[in-house]
Design a protein around this motif. Structure first.
Motif, PDB file in Angstrom:
ATOM      1  N   LEU A  37      -2.038  -1.052   9.921  1.00 43.93           N
ATOM      2  CA  LEU A  37      -2.313  -2.382  11.151  1.00 43.93           C
ATOM      3  C   LEU A  37      -4.112  -2.933  11.545  1.00 43.93           C
ATOM      4  CD1 LEU A  37       0.585  -1.612  13.672  1.00 43.93           C
ATOM      5  CD2 LEU A  37       0.263  -2.776  11.884  1.00 43.93           C
ATOM      6  N   THR A  38      -3.916  -3.376  11.153  1.00 39.93           N
ATOM      7  CA  THR A  38      -5.610  -4.198  11.221  1.00 39.93           C
ATOM      8  C   THR A  38      -5.285  -6.380  12.670  1.00 39.93           C
ATOM      9  OG1 THR A  38      -7.188  -4.826  10.645  1.00 39.93           O
ATOM     10  CG2 THR A  38      -5.488  -6.321   9.738  1.00 39.93           C
ATOM     11  N   ILE A  39      -6.375  -6.601  13.257  1.00 37.88           N
ATOM     12  CA  ILE A  39      -6.172  -6.759  14.067  1.00 37.88           C
ATOM     13  C   ILE A  39      -6.630  -8.339  13.380  1.00 37.88           C
ATOM     14  CG2 ILE A  39      -6.905  -8.222  16.273  1.00 37.88           C
ATOM     15  CD1 ILE A  39      -5.914  -5.415  16.993  1.00 37.88           C
ATOM     16  N   HIS A  40      -6.105  -9.326  13.400  1.00 30.28           N
ATOM     17  CA  HIS A  40      -5.999 -10.996  12.448  1.00 30.28           C
ATOM     18  C   HIS A  40      -6.461 -12.208  12.949  1.00 30.28           C
ATOM     19  CE1 HIS A  40      -6.167 -14.199   9.836  1.00 30.28           C
ATOM     20  NE2 HIS A  40      -5.214 -14.223  10.779  1.00 30.28           N
ATOM     21  N   HIS A  41      -7.695 -12.317  13.569  1.00 33.64           N
ATOM     22  CA  HIS A  41      -8.594 -13.279  14.203  1.00 33.64           C
ATOM     23  C   HIS A  41      -7.642 -14.589  13.438  1.00 33.64           C
ATOM     24  CE1 HIS A  41     -11.593 -10.805  15.766  1.00 33.64           C
ATOM     25  NE2 HIS A  41     -11.212 -11.166  16.362  1.00 33.64           N
ATOM     26  N   ARG A  42      -6.814 -15.450  14.553  1.00 35.71           N
ATOM     27  CA  ARG A  42      -6.369 -16.601  14.120  1.00 35.71           C
ATOM     28  C   ARG A  42      -7.234 -17.580  13.720  1.00 35.71           C
ATOM     29  NH1 ARG A  42      -2.646 -18.805  18.303  1.00 35.71           N
ATOM     30  NH2 ARG A  42      -2.012 -20.383  16.011  1.00 35.71           N
ATOM     31  N   SER A  77      -1.078 -20.288   5.236  1.00 38.68           N
ATOM     32  CA  SER A  77      -1.131 -19.756   6.747  1.00 38.68           C
ATOM     33  C   SER A  77      -1.993 -20.757   7.590  1.00 38.68           C
ATOM     34  CB  SER A  77      -2.375 -18.636   6.498  1.00 38.68           C
ATOM     35  OG  SER A  77      -2.060 -17.447   5.729  1.00 38.68           O
ATOM     36  N   TYR A  78      -2.799 -21.869   7.644  1.00 36.46           N
ATOM     37  CA  TYR A  78      -2.850 -22.927   8.476  1.00 36.46           C
ATOM     38  C   TYR A  78      -1.583 -23.255   8.851  1.00 36.46           C
ATOM     39  CZ  TYR A  78      -7.812 -22.970   7.078  1.00 36.46           C
ATOM     40  OH  TYR A  78      -9.040 -21.923   7.875  1.00 36.46           O
ATOM     41  N   GLU A  79      -0.282 -23.864   8.294  1.00 36.00           N
ATOM     42  CA  GLU A  79       0.935 -24.491   8.336  1.00 36.00           C
ATOM     43  C   GLU A  79       1.487 -23.648   8.951  1.00 36.00           C
ATOM     44  OE1 GLU A  79       2.273 -24.801   4.436  1.00 36.00           O
ATOM     45  OE2 GLU A  79       1.132 -26.900   3.731  1.00 36.00           O
ATOM     46  N   PRO A 130       6.752 -22.018   4.066  1.00 33.95           N
ATOM     47  CA  PRO A 130       6.293 -21.952   2.259  1.00 33.95           C
ATOM     48  C   PRO A 130       7.651 -20.533   1.815  1.00 33.95           C
ATOM     49  CG  PRO A 130       4.709 -21.618   3.388  1.00 33.95           C
ATOM     50  CD  PRO A 130       5.947 -21.616   4.938  1.00 33.95           C
ATOM     51  N   ASP A 131       7.580 -20.425   0.443  1.00 31.97           N
ATOM     52  CA  ASP A 131       8.610 -19.898  -0.166  1.00 31.97           C
ATOM     53  C   ASP A 131       8.609 -18.557   0.391  1.00 31.97           C
ATOM     54  OD1 ASP A 131       8.792 -21.398  -3.180  1.00 31.97           O
ATOM     55  OD2 ASP A 131       9.606 -21.513  -1.547  1.00 31.97           O
ATOM     56  N   ASP A 132       9.094 -17.652  -0.038  1.00 32.38           N
ATOM     57  CA  ASP A 132       9.021 -15.990   0.696  1.00 32.38           C
ATOM     58  C   ASP A 132       7.626 -15.613  -0.437  1.00 32.38           C
ATOM     59  OD1 ASP A 132      11.709 -15.480   0.811  1.00 32.38           O
ATOM     60  OD2 ASP A 132      12.047 -14.698  -0.397  1.00 32.38           O
ATOM     61  N   VAL A 133       6.967 -14.216  -0.240  1.00 32.78           N
ATOM     62  CA  VAL A 133       6.144 -14.329  -0.730  1.00 32.78           C
ATOM     63  C   VAL A 133       6.346 -12.533  -1.274  1.00 32.78           C
ATOM     64  CG1 VAL A 133       3.205 -13.204  -0.287  1.00 32.78           C
ATOM     65  CG2 VAL A 133       4.436 -15.304   1.366  1.00 32.78           C
ATOM     66  N   GLU A 134       5.598 -12.278  -2.530  1.00 34.20           N
ATOM     67  CA  GLU A 134       5.493 -11.463  -3.322  1.00 34.20           C
ATOM     68  C   GLU A 134       4.267 -10.700  -3.074  1.00 34.20           C
ATOM     69  OE1 GLU A 134       6.480 -11.624  -7.434  1.00 34.20           O
ATOM     70  OE2 GLU A 134       8.314 -12.116  -6.918  1.00 34.20           O
TER      71      GLU A 134
END
Length: 122
Positions: free
Chosen positions: A4-9, A46-48, A93-97
C-alpha cells in the motif's frame, strides 16, 4: 499481497507543494502500488473518477469514486460523506486490466472485484 502507498489526489509536484491541504486527509487515498501506478498512467480516467484533482480545484470540492461502488466527498478532518450510493453512480470507465509488481495479472472492476486474467472470459 499488495503493498500500500499514500496517493495524493492533487500532486505534490517536483520540489514539494506549499498548499496547506496537500497532506490533509481529503487529498490522500490509501491505495495499492498497482492502482497508484494506474492512476498516473491513466490521467483522464483518474480525473473523471476523482482519484486525481487538477489545480486550482480543491480536493474537498471534487467527489471521489471508491471501489465499493459509492461516490464520496472527503473532508480535511478525514470524514467522508456518501454522495452516490452503490449501484446508483454514473457510468465509470471500463474494467481495468492490471499487471501487479509480482507479475500476476488481473482484471479490476469498478466494484473492486479482482479476477485473475486466466479466469476472465470475454
Amino acid at each position: 499481497m499488495h503493498r500500500l502507498t499514500i496517493h495524493h489526489r492533487v500532486n505534490r509536484g517536483m520540489g514539494g507543494a506549499r498548499e496547506p491541504f496537500i497532506n490533509q486527509a481529503h487529498n490522500l487515498l490509501l491505495v495499492c502500488t498497482t492502482c497508484n501506478g494506474w492512476f498516473e498512467d491513466h490521467p483522464r480516467e483518474s480525473y473523471e473518477a476523482g482519484w486525481k484533482v487538477r489545480r486550482p480545484q480543491l480536493p474537498e470540492d471534487v467527489e471521489v469514486g471508491y471501489f465499493d461502488g459509492r461516490v464520496y466527498r472527503l473532508s480535511p478532518d478525514g470524514a467522508r460523506t456518501t454522495v452516490v450510493e452503490a449501484g446508483r453512480r454514473p457510468q465509470r470507465p471500463d474494467d481495468v486490466e492490471v499487471r501487479s509488481f509480482d507479475g500476476s495479472a488481473f482484471r479490476l472492476t469498478a466494484d473492486g472485484v479482482r479476477t485473475p486474467l486466466a479466469e476472465v472470459t470475454e
